[in-house]
Write an enzyme that holds these catalytic residues in place. Sequence first.
Site, short mmCIF file in Angstrom:
data_model
loop_
_atom_site.label_atom_id
_atom_site.label_comp_id
_atom_site.label_asym_id
_atom_site.label_seq_id
_atom_site.Cartn_x
_atom_site.Cartn_y
_atom_site.Cartn_z
N HIS A 106 36.41 32.92 34.97
CA HIS A 106 36.32 33.74 33.66
C HIS A 106 37.59 33.55 32.84
CE1 HIS A 106 32.38 36.21 34.70
NE2 HIS A 106 32.18 34.62 34.79
N CYS A 120 44.74 27.16 22.62
CA CYS A 120 44.73 26.91 21.38
C CYS A 120 43.17 26.34 21.09
CB CYS A 120 45.54 25.57 20.97
SG CYS A 120 45.51 25.02 19.38
N CYS A 138 50.31 22.18 18.67
CA CYS A 138 49.90 21.62 17.35
C CYS A 138 50.11 22.29 16.02
CB CYS A 138 48.41 21.40 17.48
SG CYS A 138 47.58 22.84 17.28
N SER A 180 28.92 43.59 40.36
CA SER A 180 27.82 44.26 40.14
C SER A 180 26.58 43.31 40.14
CB SER A 180 27.61 45.12 38.89
OG SER A 180 27.85 43.96 37.67
N CYS A 207 50.14 27.98 17.43
CA CYS A 207 49.85 26.96 18.74
C CYS A 207 51.41 26.34 19.07
CB CYS A 207 48.91 25.97 18.72
SG CYS A 207 48.82 24.82 20.29
N ASP A 218 42.49 39.19 35.96
CA ASP A 218 43.91 39.91 36.40
C ASP A 218 44.48 38.81 37.50
OD1 ASP A 218 41.98 41.95 38.35
OD2 ASP A 218 43.34 40.38 39.20
N1 APR Z 1 35.40 49.02 45.95
C1 APR Z 1 34.47 48.15 45.92
N2 APR Z 1 33.43 47.78 45.09
C2 APR Z 1 33.69 48.47 44.00
C3 APR Z 1 34.92 49.57 43.76
C4 APR Z 1 35.78 49.64 44.90
N3 APR Z 1 36.73 50.57 44.90
N4 APR Z 1 34.98 50.35 42.65
C5 APR Z 1 34.07 49.60 41.85
N5 APR Z 1 33.22 48.77 42.57
C6 APR Z 1 32.09 47.99 42.35
C7 APR Z 1 30.93 48.56 41.46
O1 APR Z 1 29.81 49.52 42.45
C8 APR Z 1 30.15 47.58 40.90
O2 APR Z 1 29.18 47.08 41.78
O3 APR Z 1 32.41 46.90 41.64
C9 APR Z 1 31.46 46.50 40.78
C10 APR Z 1 31.89 46.25 39.12
O4 APR Z 1 30.85 45.65 38.66
P1 APR Z 1 31.10 45.24 36.98
O5 APR Z 1 31.93 46.40 36.51
O6 APR Z 1 30.02 45.03 36.14
O7 APR Z 1 31.98 44.20 37.24
P2 APR Z 1 31.90 42.56 37.41
O8 APR Z 1 30.81 42.73 38.30
O9 APR Z 1 33.27 42.15 37.96
O10 APR Z 1 31.58 41.94 35.99
C11 APR Z 1 31.20 40.52 36.09
O11 APR Z 1 31.12 40.77 33.35
O12 APR Z 1 31.64 41.73 31.71
C12 APR Z 1 31.75 40.40 32.46
O13 APR Z 1 33.50 38.93 32.29
C13 APR Z 1 33.10 40.28 32.66
O14 APR Z 1 33.97 39.11 34.87
C14 APR Z 1 32.97 40.43 34.34
C15 APR Z 1 31.55 40.20 34.67
#
Ligand code: APR
Length: 234
Positions: A107, A115, A137, A175, A134, A92
């Site tokens: 990412h 393309c 091209c 995470s 595209c 985003d």
């Molecule tokens: N404030 C702070 N932390 C939050 C909140 C909040 N309001 N809500 C959720 N979280 C935390 C969760 O506890 C979790 O640890 O945000 C984390 C989200 O983890 P994921 O859903 O795994 O997202 P992310 O870590 O960005 O994933 C990494 O995985 O699938 C790929 O490309 C995708 O960029 C993404 C990458």
Amino acid sequence: MRTNIVILTGAGISAESGLGTFRDEGGLWAQHAIEDVATPEGFSRNPTLVHNFYNARRKQASAAQPNAAHLALAKLEQELNGDLMIVTQNVDALHEKAGSRNVLHMHGALERALCNECGHRWEAPTEMWPDDPCPRCGALATRPDVVWFGEIPYGMKAISDALASADVFAAIGTSGEVYPAANFVAEADGLGAHTVELNLAPSSGAARFGKVVIGAASETVPAWVNHELTRNRA
Ligand code: APR
């Protein structure tokens, strides 16, 4: 005192702006199979399904507003005596909407199209479809400029260079499940930076951080930014 900071953000920083995370209860990966919507193989198998997935996320993201956490990081960039790089895993544009300028989308970004044939990049239309040619091209090989599983993230050299001169590394709302982003804390720590995680719940990599701040990003990030700016002015 001059302080260089690198901040890694994940889906959790955008959760309070109404954008879903991936691995929380009922998250995106509970609704869609990763191999169908976030791999090159899935895209070549069914490009319409993948475009539908990203068209929906692009529409939602373009209507979303930055929250207090994004705004606090923009304030940090404005006022810090030092360099700030935001490395985001998010696709985003909420950091940019909040006013941040030095943002690296490792990412990719929903707002960009790519393309597969000639490598041309342009501003993505609201909806993309397999029969879009595209603009450069003409090949019917356009895709969201998003890094899928099995592909190389963007900006890795710039990220390593920034980590090498970082005094502080912070991970916000991630995470810690996906590499190479999940290893940045070890890289920063090994190079002598202070490391802090700000997350709603301890991530799988929490033990690798010098400090862990638990709470919603819209509360913990503004407080952390004020703390950092006070230290920075000392
Ligand atoms: N404030 C702070 N932390 C939050 C909140 C909040 N309001 N809500 C959720 N979280 C935390 C969760 O506890 C979790 O640890 O945000 C984390 C989200 O983890 P994921 O859903 O795994 O997202 P992310 O870590 O960005 O994933 C990494 O995985 O699938 C790929 O490309 C995708 O960029 C993404 C990458």
